[in-house]
Design a protein around this motif. Sequence first.
Motif: not given
Length: 447
Positions: A131, A135-136, A138-139, A165-166, A168-171
């Motif tokens: 995760h 977090r980084e 995924s950008r 995690a992807y 979650e962060y990018r929806n």
Amino acid sequence: MVSEPEFQQAVKELELCLRKSKLFSIHPELERALPVIKIPERIIQFRVTWEDDKGNMQVNNGFRVQFNSTLGPYKGGLRFHPTVNLSVLKFLGYEQTFKNALTGISMGGGKGGADFDPKGKSDAEIRDFCHAFMRELSRHIGANRDVPAGDIGVGGREIGFLFGAYKEYRNVWDGALTGKGLDWGGSYIRTEATGYGLIYYVDHMIHYVSPLPPPYSALKAIELGAKVLTLSDSKGLLVAKDDAKGFTPQDIHTIADIKLARKSLADGLKSSSSLATNFDYIPGERPWKHVPNNRIDIALPCATQNELDEDDAQVLLEAGCQFVAEGSNMGCTIEAIEVFENSRTRGPHRCWYAPGKASNCGGVAVSGLEMAQNAQRTQWTPEQVDTELAKIMENCFKNCVKTAQQYAEEYDQDGNVIAYSQKGGCATLTGTGSQHRWIFESISRHA
């Protein structure tokens, strides 16, 4: 200049092969692409902070090398291992660019990972690390931008944590990673694809050289009639006590379960009476110098870079080895490759060599097929995927042959069929039948 031995070796191998061929005499305009092609389009380096089970803060280095997007979104695995550094990832991304082009699927090349060691970590620790890593990352990734997959230390569990995690962060749900579970967008035979593709490629090598029946990577090799005599990992190797029997499919499944549990072959020998009965374990050794009865037909280096050196190559020649195909990236040293190349005129017999850019492209090929299935919102049957993989490997082999005949023929001094090592090498790097000339031409226009 910072020392990057793995990356510098990969660049040297490419340039040696290209300059042996007729490519630059036929297309001199492509030579100016060489200094451009070896520079990644983008390198992303970031800090990964996570918490272990004791509540202590830990930190690792995370990377993504987006090497070349000429043919499509960056595509290449994520490696979690203490040895991960920029030299290793640049070498892998560089190799991946050419390998992906040989599949015929629209994919560029990239590689990433972290100097994190999953061994000995709990599921909770690995989940927390994944995760934090995503977090980084995924950008910088997405289905049409950059599509990572698994590699050493990143299996189905890690891909699951990363994909969760992807989302979650990018929806968003998209094919931003491959190697996913079958219930959420994964493809059948992705785990087996590199090994299966390698065997398909070796099969074509054998039939191209001679009409010998195909003695063949472990499970698929046994299925097709081979006797597998040795298997190894980073700590040692297993050698069959009875070379008339070798490994059975059940032995291979047992070993696969052992490796999935992140244990060594030595640990497996202690837990499996069948393995202990039928195989000898030799710690700290590689298989090439431990051939039963000093007789071997095919060698498949499938672990990591430079696992087969000049001395190993000489031993294989003396044992009668006729075919060497890389199941790993840059599995043979430059000196070992020269031994195989020179065997045509200086060895006791000819040993045909296939570089990993061609022979092990099956894994990323099925990753590409997973991307296609995700885009279609469907899932193909195992038979469909295997059929497509076989076609891709056949086309890859034929393109290598065609390109070598066009660009490397002048190096066949005896007028015989050109050495397969030069065929595979030049085709992997320059193929008109494949897509590498397009890469060079596209980059040359901007060089």
